[in-house]
Design a protein around this motif. Structure first.
Motif, PDB file in Angstrom:
ATOM      1  N   ARG A   7      -3.234  -2.218  -2.673  1.00  0.00           N
ATOM      2  CA  ARG A   7      -1.772  -2.378  -2.729  1.00  0.00           C
ATOM      3  C   ARG A   7      -1.294  -1.989  -4.121  1.00  0.00           C
ATOM      4  O   ARG A   7      -1.009  -2.829  -4.968  1.00  0.00           O
ATOM      5  CB  ARG A   7      -1.395  -3.821  -2.393  1.00  0.00           C
ATOM      6  CG  ARG A   7      -1.630  -4.137  -0.934  1.00  0.00           C
ATOM      7  CD  ARG A   7      -1.196  -5.509  -0.523  1.00  0.00           C
ATOM      8  NE  ARG A   7      -1.335  -5.655   0.922  1.00  0.00           N
ATOM      9  CZ  ARG A   7      -2.494  -5.731   1.567  1.00  0.00           C
ATOM     10  NH1 ARG A   7      -3.625  -5.696   0.895  1.00  0.00           N
ATOM     11  NH2 ARG A   7      -2.519  -5.827   2.885  1.00  0.00           N
ATOM     12  N   ASP A  59      -7.128  -8.436   0.172  1.00  0.00           N
ATOM     13  CA  ASP A  59      -7.727  -7.303  -0.514  1.00  0.00           C
ATOM     14  C   ASP A  59      -7.010  -6.030  -0.051  1.00  0.00           C
ATOM     15  O   ASP A  59      -6.132  -6.078   0.790  1.00  0.00           O
ATOM     16  CB  ASP A  59      -9.215  -7.193  -0.154  1.00  0.00           C
ATOM     17  CG  ASP A  59      -9.959  -8.492  -0.458  1.00  0.00           C
ATOM     18  OD1 ASP A  59      -9.517  -9.238  -1.339  1.00  0.00           O
ATOM     19  OD2 ASP A  59     -10.980  -8.745   0.218  1.00  0.00           O
ATOM     20  N   GLY A  60      -7.427  -4.900  -0.563  1.00  0.00           N
ATOM     21  CA  GLY A  60      -6.811  -3.647  -0.139  1.00  0.00           C
ATOM     22  C   GLY A  60      -6.067  -3.017  -1.298  1.00  0.00           C
ATOM     23  O   GLY A  60      -5.724  -3.677  -2.279  1.00  0.00           O
ATOM     24  N   PRO A  73      -1.732 -11.015  -8.146  1.00  0.00           N
ATOM     25  CA  PRO A  73      -2.322 -10.124  -7.143  1.00  0.00           C
ATOM     26  C   PRO A  73      -2.001 -10.612  -5.735  1.00  0.00           C
ATOM     27  O   PRO A  73      -1.815 -11.800  -5.517  1.00  0.00           O
ATOM     28  CB  PRO A  73      -3.820 -10.225  -7.419  1.00  0.00           C
ATOM     29  CG  PRO A  73      -4.002 -11.550  -8.083  1.00  0.00           C
ATOM     30  CD  PRO A  73      -2.731 -11.817  -8.841  1.00  0.00           C
ATOM     31  N   PRO A  74      -1.958  -9.695  -4.754  1.00  0.00           N
ATOM     32  CA  PRO A  74      -1.768 -10.092  -3.354  1.00  0.00           C
ATOM     33  C   PRO A  74      -2.903 -11.001  -2.907  1.00  0.00           C
ATOM     34  O   PRO A  74      -4.008 -10.945  -3.458  1.00  0.00           O
ATOM     35  CB  PRO A  74      -1.816  -8.760  -2.601  1.00  0.00           C
ATOM     36  CG  PRO A  74      -1.531  -7.708  -3.631  1.00  0.00           C
ATOM     37  CD  PRO A  74      -2.079  -8.239  -4.917  1.00  0.00           C
ATOM     38  N   SER A  84       0.837  -1.195   0.000  1.00  0.00           N
ATOM     39  CA  SER A  84       0.000   0.000   0.000  1.00  0.00           C
ATOM     40  C   SER A  84       0.873   1.247   0.000  1.00  0.00           C
ATOM     41  O   SER A  84       1.846   1.322   0.747  1.00  0.00           O
ATOM     42  CB  SER A  84      -0.897   0.020   1.241  1.00  0.00           C
ATOM     43  OG  SER A  84      -1.651  -1.161   1.297  1.00  0.00           O
TER      44      SER A  84
END
Lengths: 142, 142
Positions: free
Chosen positions: A117, A114-115, A110-111, A55
Protein backbone atom coordinates in the motif's frame (compact mmCIF):
# COMPACT_ATOMS: atom_id res chain seq x y z
CA UNK A 1 -26.01 23.85 26.13
CA UNK A 2 -26.17 20.48 24.39
CA UNK A 3 -27.98 19.99 21.11
CA UNK A 4 -29.76 16.66 21.28
CA UNK A 5 -31.70 15.04 18.45
CA UNK A 6 -33.23 11.58 18.61
CA UNK A 7 -31.06 10.50 21.52
CA UNK A 8 -27.88 11.81 19.87
CA UNK A 9 -25.87 14.81 21.03
CA UNK A 10 -24.63 16.84 18.05
CA UNK A 11 -20.91 17.49 18.54
CA UNK A 12 -19.03 20.66 17.71
CA UNK A 13 -16.32 20.70 15.07
CA UNK A 14 -13.49 20.90 17.59
CA UNK A 15 -14.71 17.82 19.44
CA UNK A 16 -15.14 15.99 16.13
CA UNK A 17 -11.47 16.58 15.30
CA UNK A 18 -10.42 15.43 18.79
CA UNK A 19 -12.37 12.20 18.29
CA UNK A 20 -10.97 11.74 14.76
CA UNK A 21 -7.51 11.96 16.32
CA UNK A 22 -8.25 9.06 18.68
CA UNK A 23 -9.21 6.55 15.96
CA UNK A 24 -7.02 4.21 13.93
CA UNK A 25 -9.47 2.50 11.57
CA UNK A 26 -11.99 4.59 9.64
CA UNK A 27 -14.25 3.97 6.67
CA UNK A 28 -14.20 5.66 3.31
CA UNK A 29 -17.44 6.04 1.37
CA UNK A 30 -16.88 6.21 -2.37
CA UNK A 31 -18.56 5.47 -5.68
CA UNK A 32 -17.21 2.60 -7.77
CA UNK A 33 -18.78 2.15 -11.19
CA UNK A 34 -21.82 4.25 -10.20
CA UNK A 35 -22.40 2.08 -7.11
CA UNK A 36 -21.78 3.18 -3.53
CA UNK A 37 -19.11 1.35 -1.54
CA UNK A 38 -17.51 1.58 1.90
CA UNK A 39 -13.97 0.42 2.63
CA UNK A 40 -12.19 0.38 5.99
CA UNK A 41 -8.74 1.98 6.13
CA UNK A 42 -6.01 2.56 8.70
CA UNK A 43 -5.81 6.36 8.84
CA UNK A 44 -4.13 9.22 10.61
CA UNK A 45 -4.37 13.01 10.80
CA UNK A 46 -1.69 15.40 9.64
CA UNK A 47 -2.32 19.12 9.50
CA UNK A 48 -5.96 19.65 8.64
CA UNK A 49 -6.29 16.50 6.59
CA UNK A 50 -7.00 12.77 6.89
CA UNK A 51 -4.52 10.37 5.34
CA UNK A 52 -4.50 6.66 4.54
CA UNK A 53 -2.48 4.31 2.38
CA UNK A 54 -3.71 2.12 -0.43
CA UNK A 55 -2.34 0.04 -3.28
CA UNK A 56 -1.37 1.86 -6.48
CA UNK A 57 -3.92 1.11 -9.18
CA UNK A 58 -6.49 -0.25 -6.72
CA UNK A 59 -10.20 0.53 -6.95
CA UNK A 60 -9.81 2.60 -3.80
CA UNK A 61 -6.94 4.61 -5.30
CA UNK A 62 -8.93 5.28 -8.46
CA UNK A 63 -12.15 6.14 -6.69
CA UNK A 64 -10.49 8.57 -4.30
CA UNK A 65 -8.50 10.42 -6.92
CA UNK A 66 -10.11 13.84 -7.15
CA UNK A 67 -13.48 12.67 -5.82
CA UNK A 68 -15.64 13.99 -3.02
CA UNK A 69 -15.71 11.19 -0.45
CA UNK A 70 -17.21 10.49 2.94
CA UNK A 71 -15.03 9.38 5.84
CA UNK A 72 -16.48 7.95 9.02
CA UNK A 73 -15.04 6.90 12.37
CA UNK A 74 -17.00 5.56 15.29
CA UNK A 75 -16.65 3.72 18.59
CA UNK A 76 -19.49 1.88 20.31
CA UNK A 77 -19.75 -0.06 23.56
CA UNK A 78 -22.66 -2.45 23.36
CA UNK A 79 -22.61 -3.27 27.08
CA UNK A 80 -23.62 0.23 28.22
CA UNK A 81 -25.15 1.30 24.87
CA UNK A 82 -22.75 4.23 24.55
CA UNK A 83 -20.72 5.51 21.64
CA UNK A 84 -20.01 8.22 19.11
CA UNK A 85 -19.47 8.71 15.39
CA UNK A 86 -17.83 11.41 13.31
CA UNK A 87 -18.47 12.02 9.61
CA UNK A 88 -16.12 14.07 7.44
CA UNK A 89 -16.82 14.95 3.82
CA UNK A 90 -14.29 16.38 1.44
CA UNK A 91 -12.19 16.07 -1.66
CA UNK A 92 -9.73 13.21 -1.80
CA UNK A 93 -6.50 13.22 -3.78
CA UNK A 94 -3.49 11.02 -4.27
CA UNK A 95 -0.38 12.66 -2.80
CA UNK A 96 2.25 13.07 -5.53
CA UNK A 97 4.64 15.47 -3.81
CA UNK A 98 7.58 13.39 -2.57
CA UNK A 99 8.61 15.80 0.18
CA UNK A 100 5.08 15.94 1.46
CA UNK A 101 4.79 12.12 1.21
CA UNK A 102 7.79 11.69 3.50
CA UNK A 103 6.47 14.18 6.04
CA UNK A 104 3.03 12.58 5.99
CA UNK A 105 4.40 9.04 6.29
CA UNK A 106 6.64 10.11 9.13
CA UNK A 107 3.56 11.23 11.07
CA UNK A 108 1.53 8.20 10.04
CA UNK A 109 0.92 4.59 10.84
CA UNK A 110 1.22 1.45 8.73
CA UNK A 111 -1.94 -0.33 7.48
CA UNK A 112 -3.12 -3.30 9.56
CA UNK A 113 -2.88 -5.56 6.51
CA UNK A 114 0.27 -6.54 4.67
CA UNK A 115 0.59 -5.69 0.99
CA UNK A 116 2.14 -2.96 -1.08
CA UNK A 117 0.00 0.00 0.00
CA UNK A 118 2.43 2.60 -1.28
CA UNK A 119 -0.01 5.25 -2.47
CA UNK A 120 -1.05 7.94 -0.02
CA UNK A 121 -4.55 9.39 -0.18
CA UNK A 122 -5.38 12.73 1.43
CA UNK A 123 -8.90 13.85 2.31
CA UNK A 124 -9.35 17.55 3.06
CA UNK A 125 -12.64 17.76 4.96
CA UNK A 126 -14.87 20.71 4.17
CA UNK A 127 -17.64 19.43 6.40
CA UNK A 128 -17.30 17.62 9.74
CA UNK A 129 -20.14 16.50 11.99
CA UNK A 130 -20.41 14.16 14.95
CA UNK A 131 -22.94 12.52 17.20
CA UNK A 132 -22.71 10.93 20.64
CA UNK A 133 -25.34 8.69 22.20
CA UNK A 134 -26.91 10.21 25.31
CA UNK A 135 -29.54 8.41 27.31
CA UNK A 136 -32.34 10.27 29.06
CA UNK A 137 -30.88 9.85 32.55
CA UNK A 138 -27.68 11.62 31.41
CA UNK A 139 -29.59 14.63 30.08
CA UNK A 140 -31.61 15.69 33.07
CA UNK A 141 -33.21 18.61 31.28
CA UNK A 142 -34.89 16.49 28.64
CA UNK B 1 -7.70 -22.54 -1.80
CA UNK B 2 -7.67 -19.01 -0.44
CA UNK B 3 -7.81 -15.96 -2.69
CA UNK B 4 -5.44 -13.39 -1.22
CA UNK B 5 -4.95 -9.86 -2.52
CA UNK B 6 -2.77 -7.24 -0.83
CA UNK B 7 -2.75 -9.06 2.49
CA UNK B 8 -6.53 -9.58 2.43
CA UNK B 9 -8.28 -12.91 1.97
CA UNK B 10 -11.35 -12.52 -0.24
CA UNK B 11 -14.27 -14.22 1.49
CA UNK B 12 -17.02 -16.26 -0.12
CA UNK B 13 -20.63 -15.11 -0.03
CA UNK B 14 -21.65 -17.69 2.57
CA UNK B 15 -18.93 -16.58 4.98
CA UNK B 16 -19.88 -12.94 4.38
CA UNK B 17 -23.45 -13.66 5.48
CA UNK B 18 -22.19 -15.54 8.55
CA UNK B 19 -20.09 -12.54 9.52
CA UNK B 20 -22.95 -10.12 8.84
CA UNK B 21 -25.03 -12.20 11.27
CA UNK B 22 -22.46 -11.67 14.06
CA UNK B 23 -22.50 -7.85 13.94
CA UNK B 24 -24.78 -5.39 15.72
CA UNK B 25 -23.61 -2.01 14.46
CA UNK B 26 -23.08 -1.48 10.72
CA UNK B 27 -22.66 1.55 8.51
CA UNK B 28 -24.87 2.72 5.68
CA UNK B 29 -23.35 4.62 2.77
CA UNK B 30 -25.81 6.96 1.10
CA UNK B 31 -26.01 10.17 -0.89
CA UNK B 32 -27.50 13.23 0.77
CA UNK B 33 -27.90 16.30 -1.42
CA UNK B 34 -25.43 14.92 -3.99
CA UNK B 35 -22.80 14.38 -1.27
CA UNK B 36 -21.68 11.00 0.06
CA UNK B 37 -22.37 10.22 3.71
CA UNK B 38 -21.91 7.27 6.08
CA UNK B 39 -24.14 6.70 9.12
CA UNK B 40 -23.82 3.96 11.74
CA UNK B 41 -26.95 1.94 12.51
CA UNK B 42 -27.95 -0.90 14.81
CA UNK B 43 -28.97 -3.62 12.36
CA UNK B 44 -30.13 -7.20 12.13
CA UNK B 45 -30.72 -9.84 9.48
CA UNK B 46 -34.11 -11.31 8.64
CA UNK B 47 -34.60 -13.59 5.68
CA UNK B 48 -32.19 -12.46 2.96
CA UNK B 49 -32.24 -8.82 3.96
CA UNK B 50 -30.59 -6.32 6.32
CA UNK B 51 -32.84 -4.22 8.53
CA UNK B 52 -32.37 -1.16 10.71
CA UNK B 53 -34.59 1.43 12.34
CA UNK B 54 -34.52 5.17 11.82
CA UNK B 55 -36.64 8.22 12.58
CA UNK B 56 -39.55 8.97 10.24
CA UNK B 57 -38.71 11.98 8.11
CA UNK B 58 -34.99 11.82 8.90
CA UNK B 59 -32.28 12.35 6.30
CA UNK B 60 -31.45 8.68 6.61
CA UNK B 61 -35.06 7.65 5.99
CA UNK B 62 -35.28 9.87 2.91
CA UNK B 63 -31.91 8.85 1.50
CA UNK B 64 -32.60 5.13 1.87
CA UNK B 65 -36.07 5.21 0.34
CA UNK B 66 -35.71 3.44 -2.98
CA UNK B 67 -31.98 4.13 -3.28
CA UNK B 68 -29.06 1.82 -3.95
CA UNK B 69 -26.96 1.95 -0.78
CA UNK B 70 -23.78 0.44 0.59
CA UNK B 71 -23.77 -1.35 3.93
CA UNK B 72 -20.56 -2.24 5.74
CA UNK B 73 -19.73 -4.19 8.88
CA UNK B 74 -16.25 -4.83 10.23
CA UNK B 75 -14.36 -5.94 13.30
CA UNK B 76 -10.70 -5.20 13.93
CA UNK B 77 -8.31 -6.07 16.74
CA UNK B 78 -5.45 -3.61 16.77
CA UNK B 79 -3.34 -5.63 19.20
CA UNK B 80 -2.77 -8.55 16.82
CA UNK B 81 -3.56 -6.59 13.62
CA UNK B 82 -6.40 -8.94 12.68
CA UNK B 83 -9.88 -8.26 11.43
CA UNK B 84 -12.46 -8.54 8.68
CA UNK B 85 -14.97 -6.43 6.79
CA UNK B 86 -18.06 -7.22 4.75
CA UNK B 87 -19.64 -4.92 2.17
CA UNK B 88 -23.19 -5.38 0.90
CA UNK B 89 -24.74 -3.29 -1.86
CA UNK B 90 -28.41 -3.23 -2.70
CA UNK B 91 -31.65 -1.38 -2.92
CA UNK B 92 -33.06 0.06 0.30
CA UNK B 93 -36.73 0.65 1.02
CA UNK B 94 -38.89 1.75 3.89
CA UNK B 95 -41.05 -1.14 5.10
CA UNK B 96 -44.72 -0.16 4.86
CA UNK B 97 -46.35 -3.55 5.29
CA UNK B 98 -47.57 -3.73 8.91
CA UNK B 99 -47.58 -7.52 9.12
CA UNK B 100 -44.06 -7.63 7.80
CA UNK B 101 -43.02 -4.83 10.17
CA UNK B 102 -44.17 -6.84 13.17
CA UNK B 103 -42.37 -9.97 12.00
CA UNK B 104 -39.19 -8.02 11.28
CA UNK B 105 -39.30 -6.15 14.61
CA UNK B 106 -39.88 -9.39 16.44
CA UNK B 107 -36.62 -10.74 15.01
CA UNK B 108 -34.77 -7.48 15.52
CA UNK B 109 -32.98 -5.44 18.11
CA UNK B 110 -33.58 -1.90 19.39
CA UNK B 111 -31.22 0.92 18.35
CA UNK B 112 -28.44 1.78 20.82
CA UNK B 113 -29.69 5.38 20.98
CA UNK B 114 -32.98 6.54 22.42
CA UNK B 115 -35.39 8.45 20.18
CA UNK B 116 -38.40 7.65 18.09
CA UNK B 117 -36.82 5.41 15.47
CA UNK B 118 -40.09 3.93 14.28
CA UNK B 119 -39.37 3.56 10.58
CA UNK B 120 -37.90 0.30 9.39
CA UNK B 121 -35.47 0.27 6.46
CA UNK B 122 -34.78 -2.91 4.51
CA UNK B 123 -31.72 -3.43 2.32
CA UNK B 124 -31.86 -6.35 -0.11
CA UNK B 125 -28.23 -6.99 -1.06
CA UNK B 126 -27.55 -7.91 -4.65
CA UNK B 127 -23.79 -7.92 -4.12
CA UNK B 128 -21.89 -9.09 -1.05
CA UNK B 129 -18.11 -9.19 -0.64
CA UNK B 130 -15.77 -9.59 2.29
CA UNK B 131 -12.13 -9.42 3.23
CA UNK B 132 -10.12 -10.78 6.14
CA UNK B 133 -6.61 -9.71 7.07
CA UNK B 134 -4.08 -12.51 6.73
CA UNK B 135 -0.44 -12.04 7.57
CA UNK B 136 2.28 -13.84 5.68
CA UNK B 137 3.02 -16.33 8.43
CA UNK B 138 -0.61 -17.52 8.34
CA UNK B 139 -0.51 -18.18 4.61
CA UNK B 140 2.44 -20.51 4.30
CA UNK B 141 2.12 -20.81 0.53
CA UNK B 142 2.66 -17.13 -0.17
Amino acid sequence: MKLIEDGLELLGEEECWSLLATGEVGRVGITVGALPAIFPVTYWLFGDAIFFRTSPGSKLAAATSGAIVAFEVDDYQLDDRSGWSVLAIGRADLVHDMVMSLAVLDAGRPPLADGRRTSIVRIIPTFVSGRRIVHDHEAGYL
